[in-house]
Structures are given as C-alpha cells and as structure tokens.
Design a protein around this motif. Structure first.
Motif, PDB file in Angstrom:
ATOM      1  N   ARG A 211      25.588 -21.593  13.485  1.00 37.02           N
ATOM      2  CA  ARG A 211      25.548 -22.838  14.251  1.00 37.02           C
ATOM      3  C   ARG A 211      24.716 -23.881  13.514  1.00 37.02           C
ATOM      4  NH1 ARG A 211      27.835 -22.467  19.146  1.00 37.02           N
ATOM      5  NH2 ARG A 211      28.358 -20.359  19.881  1.00 37.02           N
ATOM      6  N   ASP A 212      25.050 -25.147  13.715  1.00 35.54           N
ATOM      7  CA  ASP A 212      24.314 -26.223  13.055  1.00 35.54           C
ATOM      8  C   ASP A 212      23.079 -26.596  13.867  1.00 35.54           C
ATOM      9  OD1 ASP A 212      25.214 -27.717  15.199  1.00 35.54           O
ATOM     10  OD2 ASP A 212      26.589 -28.966  14.020  1.00 35.54           O
ATOM     11  N   GLY A 213      22.391 -27.656  13.436  1.00 35.03           N
ATOM     12  CA  GLY A 213      21.159 -28.056  14.101  1.00 35.03           C
ATOM     13  C   GLY A 213      21.347 -28.515  15.520  1.00 35.03           C
ATOM     14  N   ARG A 214      22.590 -28.815  15.917  1.00 31.47           N
ATOM     15  CA  ARG A 214      22.874 -29.216  17.302  1.00 31.47           C
ATOM     16  C   ARG A 214      23.449 -28.064  18.119  1.00 31.47           C
ATOM     17  NH1 ARG A 214      26.288 -34.644  16.522  1.00 31.47           N
ATOM     18  NH2 ARG A 214      26.409 -34.481  18.805  1.00 31.47           N
ATOM     19  N   GLY A 215      23.490 -26.870  17.512  1.00 27.00           N
ATOM     20  CA  GLY A 215      23.934 -25.694  18.243  1.00 27.00           C
ATOM     21  C   GLY A 215      25.430 -25.481  18.257  1.00 27.00           C
ATOM     22  N   ARG A 216      26.197 -26.208  17.449  1.00 27.77           N
ATOM     23  CA  ARG A 216      27.655 -26.078  17.435  1.00 27.77           C
ATOM     24  C   ARG A 216      28.075 -25.040  16.397  1.00 27.77           C
ATOM     25  NH1 ARG A 216      28.864 -32.308  16.262  1.00 27.77           N
ATOM     26  NH2 ARG A 216      27.525 -31.673  14.525  1.00 27.77           N
ATOM     27  N   CYS A 217      29.019 -24.189  16.738  1.00 27.85           N
ATOM     28  CA  CYS A 217      29.506 -23.182  15.798  1.00 27.85           C
ATOM     29  C   CYS A 217      30.333 -23.869  14.721  1.00 27.85           C
ATOM     30  CB  CYS A 217      30.355 -22.128  16.514  1.00 27.85           C
ATOM     31  SG  CYS A 217      30.939 -20.825  15.402  1.00 27.85           S
ATOM     32  N   ILE A 218      29.892 -23.713  13.467  1.00 27.32           N
ATOM     33  CA  ILE A 218      30.588 -24.368  12.354  1.00 27.32           C
ATOM     34  C   ILE A 218      31.170 -23.351  11.372  1.00 27.32           C
ATOM     35  CG2 ILE A 218      29.230 -26.485  12.490  1.00 27.32           C
ATOM     36  CD1 ILE A 218      27.468 -25.387  10.224  1.00 27.32           C
ATOM     37  N   ALA A 219      30.774 -22.073  11.505  1.00 27.90           N
ATOM     38  CA  ALA A 219      31.263 -21.058  10.563  1.00 27.90           C
ATOM     39  C   ALA A 219      30.900 -19.682  11.105  1.00 27.90           C
ATOM     40  CB  ALA A 219      30.649 -21.269   9.181  1.00 27.90           C
ATOM     41  N   PHE A 220      31.332 -18.655  10.360  1.00 30.18           N
ATOM     42  CA  PHE A 220      30.986 -17.267  10.688  1.00 30.18           C
ATOM     43  C   PHE A 220      30.508 -16.552   9.433  1.00 30.18           C
ATOM     44  CE2 PHE A 220      33.935 -18.197  14.127  1.00 30.18           C
ATOM     45  CZ  PHE A 220      33.311 -17.602  15.219  1.00 30.18           C
ATOM     46  N   GLY A 221      29.680 -15.547   9.671  1.00 29.96           N
ATOM     47  CA  GLY A 221      29.355 -14.589   8.640  1.00 29.96           C
ATOM     48  C   GLY A 221      29.802 -13.227   9.121  1.00 29.96           C
ATOM     49  N   GLY A 222      30.452 -12.460   8.252  1.00 27.06           N
ATOM     50  CA  GLY A 222      30.962 -11.158   8.660  1.00 27.06           C
ATOM     51  C   GLY A 222      30.431 -10.046   7.786  1.00 27.06           C
ATOM     52  N   ARG A 223      29.923  -8.968   8.417  1.00 30.90           N
ATOM     53  CA  ARG A 223      29.451  -7.805   7.661  1.00 30.90           C
ATOM     54  C   ARG A 223      30.485  -6.706   7.716  1.00 30.90           C
ATOM     55  NH1 ARG A 223      27.529  -2.951   6.879  1.00 30.90           N
ATOM     56  NH2 ARG A 223      25.599  -2.617   5.675  1.00 30.90           N
ATOM     57  N   ALA A 224      30.856  -6.162   6.568  1.00 35.47           N
ATOM     58  CA  ALA A 224      31.884  -5.131   6.506  1.00 35.47           C
ATOM     59  C   ALA A 224      31.424  -3.864   7.218  1.00 35.47           C
ATOM     60  CB  ALA A 224      32.229  -4.822   5.061  1.00 35.47           C
ATOM     61  N   ILE A 225      32.317  -3.264   7.988  1.00 40.88           N
ATOM     62  CA  ILE A 225      32.033  -1.977   8.629  1.00 40.88           C
ATOM     63  C   ILE A 225      32.348  -0.833   7.666  1.00 40.88           C
ATOM     64  CG2 ILE A 225      32.691  -0.449  10.530  1.00 40.88           C
ATOM     65  CD1 ILE A 225      33.216  -2.928  12.212  1.00 40.88           C
ATOM     66  N   ASP A 226      33.404  -0.999   6.893  1.00 41.77           N
ATOM     67  CA  ASP A 226      33.786   0.011   5.904  1.00 41.77           C
ATOM     68  C   ASP A 226      32.834  -0.075   4.710  1.00 41.77           C
ATOM     69  OD1 ASP A 226      34.932   1.724   4.095  1.00 41.77           O
ATOM     70  OD2 ASP A 226      36.855   0.644   3.963  1.00 41.77           O
ATOM     71  N   PRO A 227      32.060   0.992   4.434  1.00 35.30           N
ATOM     72  CA  PRO A 227      31.123   0.941   3.297  1.00 35.30           C
ATOM     73  C   PRO A 227      31.827   0.779   1.960  1.00 35.30           C
ATOM     74  CG  PRO A 227      31.273   3.179   4.183  1.00 35.30           C
ATOM     75  CD  PRO A 227      32.000   2.281   5.144  1.00 35.30           C
ATOM     76  N   GLY A 228      33.116   1.038   1.898  1.00 34.70           N
ATOM     77  CA  GLY A 228      33.856   0.887   0.646  1.00 34.70           C
ATOM     78  C   GLY A 228      34.408  -0.503   0.433  1.00 34.70           C
ATOM     79  N   ASP A 229      34.175  -1.418   1.372  1.00 36.60           N
ATOM     80  CA  ASP A 229      34.678  -2.783   1.230  1.00 36.60           C
ATOM     81  C   ASP A 229      34.018  -3.457   0.027  1.00 36.60           C
ATOM     82  OD1 ASP A 229      35.138  -5.680   1.697  1.00 36.60           O
ATOM     83  OD2 ASP A 229      35.992  -4.964   3.582  1.00 36.60           O
ATOM     84  N   ASN A 230      34.809  -4.200  -0.719  1.00 37.27           N
ATOM     85  CA  ASN A 230      34.275  -4.846  -1.923  1.00 37.27           C
ATOM     86  C   ASN A 230      33.201  -5.873  -1.607  1.00 37.27           C
ATOM     87  OD1 ASN A 230      35.935  -3.390  -3.657  1.00 37.27           O
ATOM     88  ND2 ASN A 230      37.607  -4.877  -3.502  1.00 37.27           N
ATOM     89  N   ALA A 231      33.334  -6.573  -0.490  1.00 36.95           N
ATOM     90  CA  ALA A 231      32.364  -7.610  -0.114  1.00 36.95           C
ATOM     91  C   ALA A 231      31.609  -7.147   1.127  1.00 36.95           C
ATOM     92  CB  ALA A 231      33.068  -8.937   0.158  1.00 36.95           C
TER      93      ALA A 231
END
Length: 653
Positions: A211-231
C-alpha cells in the motif's frame, strides 16, 4: 491546468512541511519535538503570542487551535504568498526540483483510470484473502503459523493466497465484469505469447498487499510456497500505480508509528517487517527487494531523521549496507543520518525475533546500532588487509574519497575528525608516542638522574616528553583525588599513552564513585601494585612538579591538569596534522596545507601559553638549548640536596 495523476502526491512526499512553514514562523522549542515532527509556533494567520499553530511534519498537515486554519504545504503557500493553486504548486515544485509537467488535456481521464485500477487491486486483495481461508490454503496457513503469525495478524496484514493454477484470479475478476484491460494494466495478469487467454501473474504464492502512503493497494508481493520455485519472492510489475524504486512496504503504518516515537527500522523483506511490527517495532519498512534508492532514502528521512538499517547479517546484507552508505554520503545534511545494525550469526530480523524475542532485539539496537560514520570506517577497514604502510595509505585514500562525497562542509569536517580518531584507535602501537621523519622513538620513561639532567638541557626527544607528561598528569590526579574526581570527565576523554599513567587514571576514574578520598591511593596501589605507584610518585623529575603535592588549592590543581592535558593534546595534534598534510600534498594546493598547519600550530602555541603570555626566563645550556631558569634552579637545588646528603660539596653554578 490539469496535473497528471500522482504529481501532487510526489510533490508532497518530496517536501517537508516543517521546512516550508519554518520560513514564516519561529518554532517554540520548549513545546516542539522536532525529532518526532511535532512542531508548534505562534500562528502566522492571526495575531497571537502563544504557540497554538501545530505542524505534523510526518503527516504533512497543519492546524491552528486559535483561528482553525488548516491545510498542507500547498494551502500554506497559497495563504502566506497570496497566490493561486497553480502558482503555489510551481513555487513548491521549484523547491523540490520537480519540473511542472506540460499541460495534459487527458489528465482527468488518467486520474479516473488510476482510481479504476485501485478498485481492481482492492478486489484482488479480497479474493486472495478468501482463498487463504479455503481448503486450498491449508499448506500456506501451516507455513504462516510456523512463522508465528496468528489469525489476527493475518487479518491485520491482509495476507492472502494466490492458489495453484493459471487463471484463478483472471476468471474471478472477469466473471464479475471487470474490464480485461484493467486487469492487465494493474499487473495482475499477463498476456499469453501463444494466443491463449491471459494468465495470472501470481500462482501458488502467499500474497502481501503493498500500500502507498495513503493506504491504497498499488501492488502485491508474493512468496513462493513451493521451495523449488525459481523466484522465492515476486513483486508486481511496474504499472501506472506501482514504481518499486519509489515505494516502501508498510510506509503508511511506519510513518504514523514514527510520529508516536517509534524508531524507523529498514529491513529487507515482508516477513521481517511483519515480524518486527508484531513484536512492537511498529516503524518498520522494507525497500521491496531492491537496493535502497535515492527516492526511498528521501522518503525514510521524511519519516525519521535517523533510520536504523537492519539488514541480514550475511554477505548480501553487508553489500546492501555498502550501497546505502555510498548513497547516503552524497545526500547528508544537518539532522539526517543513518544507523546500521548487523544481526549476529547471519540471522534476519524475523529469525532473530523468533529465537530470542523482543527484549533481545532491543538490546541489540541499544548496544550495537552503529552510526553512519563508524560504519563507513569499518566497511573500508574490513574491505582489505592493512598490515603495510602502502595498504594503510590506500585505506586513507579510499576514506578521503568517500568523505569527499559529502556536500555539507561542516559535516565533512566532523567526519574527517571522527575517521582520524578511529584510525588512531585501530593502528596505534601498544605504547604509542608521536614520531615522524625519525624524530623520536616510542618508549617508556624511567630515566636515571643523568637522563633527567639531559632532559632539562633539551636532550629528551618528543616521544619521551609526551610519555613523561602523561605520568605528570597521573601523579597530579593521584595526589589530589578530590579534584581528579571532579575532573573525571576530562580525564576519561584524555588520550593517555604511557602504560603506567593510563592504568593509574583508569583506576582513579573507576574507583571514584565507591572509594573514600583518603583511601584512594591505597586502592590504586591494590589495583596496579604498590611498586608502580611508588615509582611514579618518587620519580625525581615528577617530584619537582609544583602540583604533585597533596592538599593544594583545588583551582590551582584544576588549572595544572587542564594546562598539561591541553599541552600534550595540542602537540600530538600538530604531529598528526603534519603527517596527514604530508600525505595530502598531492591532493591539495600548498596554501591549503600551509593554512592547516598554521591553524593547528597556533592552537598548540595557545595551549603552551595556557591562555597567558609566556613570562618564563631562559638560560643557555652547554649544548646551546634554551632552558627555563626556574626549572634549572629547581634541578640544581635538588642535586645539591642529594650531594650534601652524600657528603659531597658541589660548587655553585
């Protein structure tokens, strides 16, 4: 004229309201807390004597409790400069270094488009949160539980799940009638290269809304569940809403927390920020997987003047710290700096908190957070070995190059002084005395009577003189403990080289709080040995000093301590400055070197005079050296006493 979307937000982010308002008001220092951005002054909009005008520099708003004027930087300039909205924007944009965009007839259309994109992002937040609570989210919930996050924390951070599969979010949003172009433009889906339906950007990942400084969702961050994921971690792509170099994870909450007195802590990842905040360190942010950028550093300094860079204690973390140092040096100004904390054993903040708890992390911050200048020294020192003169010279050149980046001349000078101190502490020999160009060799002073006579005749070199002065200072302090205790701060700061003198002074300082004055000498003897104390106090030359006696007037003793310490410090400064000037001959004009040497020599001469004109009278010794007559007479008298006691007669000189 219409401005493009986000321009005014960027303008407000780049400016400090406190600086804008500060040109028109005089802050009430008793009521203000500038470190927290809490500023008070008499109102510039109506006549008053009390400070009822309040500026919240963190949030960028002002309010007067008297006339009820309120607004932001733009409204303040409009009212105080009597200009219209666009003229106020131009004034502030000039201060912020932002060019005014060309007139854009489609600006309102773009603003509406931006609002539509934010609405789509909020629908995605709701979808991901719901997926985490379904059967598909069992594995993700277990992972988060193992990381110490309970259900209430998941709700606070709006953590969700992008389930496995290529088009879960795409189908959900299109079935709700969301324009496909908006989904793609928001970075939630990507076009297929094979002519098929677009596919979801995030798949089989734990999702963190950004979220930005005004609290609006502007993007996402995603963490891989599969440990074999490249990213392991994946952020949203660049979109009209999201520029990762200009964003910080948790910036809105951290800004509010900093305004309430929490330190601003800069970590590397989402889980670090969440763990810190859940443990009570509410002012935590992360730079979204990139090295800290110029814009992000400016954002941090607007939130808090001295952020703590808490990077992982591994090679990547150390390299990230080096990049932050390089960036910060070129932007330093009064009031803004950085602290660095490298956690032990390669741990990140999340690991450390789970293993050790909040109290242990607070202790790490209190005890080991390192200021920028010291981090700079340690970084360059640890970059290479420094065993040879050539390697030390290379270190000096690297440090001078780094300090040269600092634009503020006062800060640059203080950094230079601090680096000199770190260099001295690191490279000084165990029993150092200043020596250069073959002048003087460091050694302990325990000279015989003949050596003392040659000292008075001018034969003792600088190294021995400094060591002897250290011992004189220690003897004055030991025989006048009441004054020494009063002057303990000065004794603690004084750089003592002679080993015996250092031990005596350290013992006096450490025993001062618990030892009765009359027992102090005995306790010092117990600490370092009676023989060492006796040798110090019974040294014939030291005994000649007028203040190495007990029960003297405190003002006299204090003056002699101050004078001798200033004398030694000033002479050492002359030699150190001479050494550095010789090293800088190639880098600076000769008149600059001459000016530096003149200034430090003049300071030395002032110390020699002790703030008064030199009224000493001199005689010429056999070797042609000037000798203070008072010292010569005192020495002659002492020798006469010794020879009379030995049954000899000595002709008068």
């Amino acid at each position: 004229m219409s401005l493009p979307p986000g321009f005014l937000d960027e303008l407000r982010n780049r400016l400090s309201l406190g600086q804008v308002v500060g040109r028109k008001v005089m802050w009430d220092t008793r009521k203000s807390n500038q470190g927290k951005g809490d500023l008070w002054a008499p109102c510039p909009f109506h006549q008053e004597k009390t400070a009822s005008f309040h500026v919240d520099d963190r949030k960028g708003f002002y309010y007067c409790f008297g006339c009820h004027a309120k607004g932001d930087a733009i409204s303040f300039v409009r009212e105080t400069e009597n200009v219209d909205f666009m003229e106020a924007v131009k004034i502030l944009a000039g201060e912020a270094g932002m060019p005014i965009p060309e007139q854009d007839p489609q600006a309102q259309q773009k603003a509406n488009r931006r609002d539509q994109l934010i609405a789509v992002m909020e629908q995605a937040v709701a979808f991901y949160r719901l997926q985490l609570k379904t059967a598909k989210g069992a594995e993700a919930r277990d992972y988060l539980a193992n990381r110490g996050l309970k259900d209430d924390a998941l709700d606070r951070w709006e953590i969700g799940l992008a389930p496995p599969g290529w088009s879960n979010l795409w189908q959900h949003l299109t079935e709700k009638g969301v324009d496909k172009a908006l989904i793609l433009e928001a970075g939630l889906a990507r076009s297929s290269d094979q002519g098929k339906e677009p596919y979801d950007t995030f798949r089989n990942r734990i999702m963190f809304p950004i979220r930005d400084g005004r609290g609006r969702c502007i993007a996402f961050g995603g963490r891989a569940i599969d440990p074999g994921d490249n990213a392991k971690y994946l952020n949203s792509p660049e979109t009209p809403l999201f520029d990762k170099s200009r964003s910080l994870f948790n910036v809105k909450n951290a800004r509010e927390a900093a305004g309430k007195g929490h330190p601003l802590i800069v970590a590397e990842g989402y889980m670090d920020v969440i763990a810190l905040s859940e443990a009570g360190f509410k002012g935590a942010v992360a730079p979204l997987g990139t090295a800290v950028t110029d814009t992000q550093l400016d954002m941090m300094w607007r939130i808090a003047p001295e952020p703590i860079i808490m990077l992982d204690g591994d090679t990547a973390g150390r390299r990230a710290a080096e990049r932050v140092i390089d960036l910060a040096l070129g932007k330093l100004q009064g009031g803004n700096s950085l602290f660095f904390l490298e956690l032990p054993a390669g741990k990140d903040p999340d690991d450390f908190l789970r293993e050790n708890g909040r109290t242990a992390l607070q202790a790490q911050i209190d005890d080991f957070a390192t200021p920028l200048v010291k981090k700079l020294w340690l970084t360059e020192l640890n970059r290479k070995t420094h065993e040879t003169p050539e390697q030390k010279a290379d270190l000096d050149k690297r440090l001078r190059a780094q300090i040269g980046k600092i634009p503020d001349q006062d800060i640059k000078r203080y950094y230079g002084d601090a680096i000199k101190n770190y260099r001295w502490e690191t490279f000084k020999p165990a029993n150092w005395a200043p020596a250069y160009k073959g002048r003087g060799k460091p050694q302990n002073v325990n000279a015989t009577g003949a050596a003392k006579q040659s000292l008075l005749a001018g034969h003792m070199d600088e190294a021995q003189l400094f060591l002897l002065k250290d011992r004189i200072i220690a003897a004055i302090a030991l025989t006048n403990p009441a004054v020494a205790i009063q002057f303990r701060d000065g004794l603690e700061r004084f750089e003592v080289v002679d080993a015996t003198a250092r031990t005596v002074i350290d013992s006096i300082v450490s025993l001062a709080d618990t030892t009765a004055l009359e027992a102090l000498e005995n306790d010092v003897k117990a600490a370092i040995g009676a023989g060492a104390v006796d040798r110090l106090l019974q040294d014939n030359f030291i005994r000649l000093q007028p203040c190495v006696r007990k029960n003297l007037d405190a003002d006299i003793v204090l003056h002699e301590l101050t004078y001798n310490m200033a004398l030694v410090s000033a002479n050492r400064a002359v030699i150190s400055e001479t050494i550095e000037a010789e090293e800088d001959l190639e880098d600076y004009p000769s008149h600059v070197i001459d000016s530096r040497l003149f200034a430090v020599t003049r300071a030395r001469d002032e110390a020699l005079r002790g703030g008064r004109e030199d009224t000493s009278q001199f005689a010429v010794a056999d070797n042609g050296t000037n000798v203070d007559i008072d010292e010569r007479n005192a020495f002659d008298a002492l020798l006469a006493q010794i020879e009379v006691a030995a049954g000899k007669d000595r002709p008068k000189s």
